[in-house]
Scaffold this active site. Structure first.
Site, mmCIF file in Angstrom:
data_model
loop_
_atom_site.group_PDB
_atom_site.id
_atom_site.type_symbol
_atom_site.label_atom_id
_atom_site.label_comp_id
_atom_site.label_asym_id
_atom_site.label_seq_id
_atom_site.Cartn_x
_atom_site.Cartn_y
_atom_site.Cartn_z
ATOM 1 N N HIS A 207 0.818 -1.213 0.000
ATOM 2 C CA HIS A 207 0.000 0.000 0.000
ATOM 3 C C HIS A 207 0.849 1.260 0.000
ATOM 4 C CE1 HIS A 207 -4.124 -1.091 -0.173
ATOM 5 N NE2 HIS A 207 -3.998 -2.007 0.750
ATOM 6 N N LYS A 649 -13.982 6.261 5.658
ATOM 7 C CA LYS A 649 -13.848 7.618 5.107
ATOM 8 C C LYS A 649 -15.219 8.172 4.724
ATOM 9 C CE LYS A 649 -11.694 8.437 1.120
ATOM 10 N NZ LYS A 649 -12.379 9.436 0.270
#
EC number: 4.1.1.31
Length: 997
Positions: A207, A649
């Protein structure tokens, strides 16, 4: 409400222990001078740590300070070595600067001394660029060394428990079996069925926030090994040698570049992941199987279990948002993986050949071994009576041939048959199962002829490794965004003259078009038409997957994950692309010879709306013609992936967790009705905001009926090192997943308390209020996007060479940038850097306030408080949620965060947003205290509490420096050392916080 008062409260909550010794100073003498390296003052360690009785006798009588003493001793020792190295490498001036800053930070942290805070800021502002880099490196490396000491202490405490004969610890298979036995769920039939049906797969991913260089990890691995040696009885000479080696490794760390000069390539990420196989997985996973079988045998349970625990990977196959992943990287990934595992097999077979010197003049061998020996190319008269050695030479040559035909000549090191011997061209193994069959022949013969103990050390683990890893090592998942698939399918339809504008069709019309194309044996694609670069690239990945499966077996690539799944057609489009590239065999929807043997299409539900829609989408997918037969060919199994990052989020911490819970239950009901086995794939990250936190509690807190022996979960790039760089820690983490899956599957009632309907109703009310509070801040506050980009190092993180994938899905033009376009991973990473960790708690305080204030009277309010307390005590889902939030709040620091807020030029915006965040922090801390009964953070986990608190004096300077450097950088200072200093602080803070990203 004034933020400064809140900041003081936060600091008092995080007050350090009063003894300076426990902080692990860079130097351990009062005047700030390091002890001379030659001074042999280590008698405490020798008398206290090397005596068995000291470690194992009467553990109940020892205080927590006694138990943690060796940890602080290690931290002091490593801190002293680092101080010596800083002085030696950089000189007294730099050393004194580092030590002065450390002492000032400790004073600021402990005594809430505003004068110390001002002094600290002045000292940091006066640093030259060269001094800045040295100071940052010193505090960063101290964080790394403290992590090593903590890992060592965890291993030490487990060993002490084992030596003392303590009851099995939670998170072990032995503990899980005890729990099952107590509940009456430990029968041979129940457990045999569990292991026969189970599939547990940790999936390694890379990532954008993975900050560790492999060179640093390698040095840390050596330091961990040497530190572990110090727990053993050592002579004075051995201890001196050990210290000199540790000093050398710490020096090597200091002289090694902490940052990458260039952004990671996918190839780099592949190699990074493979390093964990060499250090941990190749040895520890087979050993874990041995431990499981030994634990089962103690209970008179099945002696051998199938290969239910396997490894997965996204590295080389995850194209979502990463244009650098192509058919070529998939090819590179599988070939590098195969090279590593085949090299391992060859080395182990070679060593077996040296060990199994069994002579048939002394003991017999069965006919199958004799046949293997006869087929061997070994003609040496010295081994004519050694059937196992001859058989192993034959196996070795076939393995070498298997490597050669799959990977090419010379890719894997192969030992020669001897000087002057002609090269042997053996018949390669058709697949790994044939290799396993030969190993089973050897094992069976040894067991039949009193040689079972000869198989145990190496042959049995090798056979298990071959069953688990095959010739592919790890199953590579493919992943791409649904909009890319739609674009490719639209192009295929348009160029074939079927539909001019597929993308504009309604969902129903899309499905009609897709199913018609799937049922038609003729391909849409023509070799005479040139397609766009996008279509060629995407179809090329499918074609490469077909080749990989033919070469390395279907387990090498078996899953296709569809990001942003929002409709049923998102799933069917991938089936069509498989048909067009030859991955699907048979005819879709046909009564006979129906479609089969393709990749399993796996929807990834990420946002709050998509999670709410998950069960409906799957229900409609199952109802399509041809899908039932396709799933039957998959073994009546279907996987669904749940995304923790984007849902957080999108809706905040509380709502994300609750909507995941609800989606799982809805899917369980649907799959049960359809008689299809559900396997959930949890896309968990490092931070709590992205599903992180202790794996054991996370699995146990899953809703009832959602595990059932089937689970896959991501091990995200940024925390793989903390979990698996140390083999002993890695083994423990692997075992934890198995133990939790056993308990969650066979003791599901533990997560279904009697008052569950009332709990769920309360949770829904909390979720609604939390989401409203979170979205009001993040998406509805004018200027919040500008605040975020100014008050966090998100821009600087995007510049850092810490991953092959861009940190944002779109270019961050200040005029057009939106939170929606930012990847969830850097979003969480940025909040961690500024010590707010907002993604792991924001909205909870407002939610609890709204829930309690909504009570009609005082008596009803009291009942609601009592209900929340009972939820915490009896509902693992809620208890785990609060426990993770407690850990996040312990790592937050409003005083430090207020420094980052100063980076926001607009005073009014700064004041408005930061004061809202502070107010919510206080509401959340108060709500958590009211529910748990604990005012302080981590009251039930004192070791973690001390660990976090002891890090603060070493994190604080890094944060203060980061703010100062960002300020200069954004003001136009182009000094390369300044930019490097910022990136070093990012690395150091990530190391200090551990579960980042």
């Amino acid at each position: 409400m004034k933020s400064s008062g809140s900041a003081r409260t936060a600091r008092r909550n995080a007050a350090l222990p009063s003894t300076d010794a426990q902080t692990g100073a860079l130097a351990t003498v009062a005047n700030g001078r390091a002890k001379p390296a030659t001074k042999p003052k280590d008698s405490i360690r020798q008398t206290k740590r090397t005596t068995k009785a000291a470690g194992a006798s009467k553990p109940a009588a020892r205080t927590r300070e006694d138990k943690d003493g060796p940890l602080f001793e290690d931290i002091r020792f490593l801190g002293r070595l680092l101080g010596d190295v800083v002085r030696e490498q950089e000189g007294d001036t730099v050393f004194d600067v580092v030590e002065t800053i450390r002492q000032t930070a400790v004073k600021f942290r402990r005594e809430d001394d505003s004068q110390a805070a001002q002094t600290l800021e002045k000292k940091l502002r006066k640093l030259t660029p060269e001094q800045t880099v040295s100071v940052v490196r010193a505090f960063s490396y101290f964080s790394h060394l403290a992590n090593i000491a903590e890992d060592r202490h965890h291993n030490r405490r487990r060993r002490i428990h084992a030596l003392a004969g303590s009851a099995p610890q939670p998170g072990t298979v032995a503990y899980a079996l005890e729990q099952l036995k107590t509940s009456g769920n430990a029968s041979k039939r129940v457990l045999q069925r569990f292991f026969d049906d189970a599939l547990i797969v940790p999936v390694l991913t890379a990532h954008p926030t993975e900050v560790q260089r492999k060179s640093i990890l390698d040095a840390q691995h050596d330091i961990a090994r040497l530190l572990a040696e110090r727990d053993q009885p050592l002579t004075a000479r051995e201890r001196a040698y050990n210290e000199s080696m540790l000093r050398a490794r710490v020096t090597a760390l200091w002289q090694t570049r902490m940052l990458r000069d260039a952004r990671l390539t996918v190839g780099d990420e592949i190699e990074n992941a493979l390093s964990y196989y060499r250090t941990t997985f190749l040895d520890e996973l087979p050993a874990l199987y041995g431990d499981i079988e030994a634990a089962l045998a103690e209970h008179g349970l099945p002696a051998r279990v199938p290969a239910f625990f396997q490894m997965g990977s996204w590295i080389g196959g995850d194209r979502d948002g990463n244009p650098n992943v192509t058919a070529a990287t998939l090819d590179e990934a599988i070939n590098r993986q195969a090279a590593v595992i085949l090299e391992h097999y060859l080395e182990q077979v070679h060593k077996l050949g040296a060990e199994l010197s069994v002579s048939n003049l002394l003991v017999g061998a069965n006919d199958a071994v004799k046949a293997l020996a006869a087929a061997s190319p070994d003609q040496s008269p010295h081994r004519v009576d050694e059937p196992y050695r001859r058989a192993l030479i034959g196996i070795y040559t076939r393995l070498a041939a298997s490597a050669r035909v799959r990977l090419g000549e010379g890719t894997v090191p192969v030992r020669s048959a001897g000087r002057g011997a002609p090269p042997v061209r053996a018949v390669p193994y058709a697949d790994s199962e044939a290799f396993v069959a030969d190993l089973k022949v050897l094992t069976a013969s040894l067991e039949e002829h009193h040689g079972a103990s000869l198989a145990a050390p190496r042959l049995t683990p090798l056979m298990r490794a071959a069953e688990v890893f095959g010739f592919h090592l790890s199953s590579i998942d493919l992943r791409q965004s649904s909009d890319i698939h739609e674009a490719v399918v639209a192009e295929l339809f348009a160029r074939a003259g079927v539909h001019a504008d597929y993308a504009s069709l309604s969902e129903d019309d899309k499905l009609i078009a897709l199913l018609a194309a799937l049922a038609d044996p003729r391909p849409l694609r023509s070799p005479y038409i040139e397609y766009s670069a996008l279509a060629q690239s995407e179809l090329g990945v499918f074609e490469k997957a077909r080749e990989v499966r033919a070469q390395f077996g279907p387990r090498a690539v078996r899953n296709y994950i569809i990001s942003h799944t929002e409709t049923v057609s998102d799933l069917v489009e991938v089936l069509l692309l498989q048909k067009e590239t030859g991955l699907l065999e048979g005819a879709f929807g046909a009564a006979h010879d129906s479609a089969r043997n393709g990749l399993m299409v796996i929807p990834l539900f990420e946002t709050i709306p998509d999670l709410r829609d998950a069960a409906r989408i799957m229900r409609e997918y199952f109802a399509l013609p041809g899908i039932e037969a396709l799933i039957a060919h998959q073994g009546a199994e279907q996987e669904v992936m749940l995304g923790y990052s984007d849902s957080n989020k999108d809706g905040g911490f509380l709502t994300s967790n609750w909507e995941l819970y609800r989606a799982e239950l809805a899917l369980v009901d649907l799959f049960r009705d359809r008689k299809i086995t559900l396997r959930l794939f949890h896309g968990r990250g490092g931070t709590v905001g992205r599903g992180g936190g202790p794996t054991y509690q996370a699995i146990l807190s899953q809703p009832p009926g959602t595990v059932n022996g089937q689970i896959r979960l991501t091990e995200q790039g940024e925390v793989i090192a903390s979990k698996f760089a140390n083999p002993e820690i890695g083994r423990r983490n692997l075992e934890t997943v198995v133990a939790a899956t056993l308990e969650a599957s066979l003791l599901p009632q533990s997560n279904a308390p009697a008052q569950l309907p009332a709990f769920e109703a309360a949770m829904q009310a909390l979720s609604d209020a939390a989401m409203a509070s979170y979205r009001a801040l993040v998406y509805e506050t004018p200027g919040f996007t500008d605040y975020f980009f100014a008050a966090t190092p998100i821009t600087e993180i995007a510049e850092l060479n810490i991953g092959s994938r861009p940190a944002s899905r779109k270019l961050q033009d200040p005029k057009n940038r939106r939170i929606e376009d930012l990847r969830a991973i850097p979003w969480g990473f940025s909040w961690g850097q500024c010590r707010l960790l907002l993604t792991g708690w924001y909205g909870f305080g407002s939610a609890v306030s709204a829930y309690l204030d909504g009570a009609p009277d005082a008596a009803a309010r009291t009942k609601r408080v009592a209900l929340l307390k009972k939820m915490n005590k009896t509902w693992p889902f809620f208890a785990n949620l609060l426990s993770n939030m407690d850990m996040v709040l312990a790592k937050t620091d409003l005083a430090v965060a207020s420094r980052y807020a100063q980076l926001v030029a607009d005073r009014k915006l700064r004041k408005h947003v930061f004061e809202r965040i502070v107010a919510e922090w206080e509401r959340t801390a108060q709500a958590l205290a009211e529910i748990t009964g604990h005012e302080g953070r981590l009251a039930t986990n004192p070791l973690l509490a001390r660990s976090i608190k002891n890090r603060f004096p070493y994190l604080d300077p890094l944060n203060h420096l980061q703010v100062e450097l960002i300020k200069r950088h954004r003001a136009g200072d182009t000094n390369a050392r300044l930019r490097r200093g910022i990136h070093l602080t990012i690395n150091g803070i990530a190391a200090g916080l551990r579960n980042t990203g």
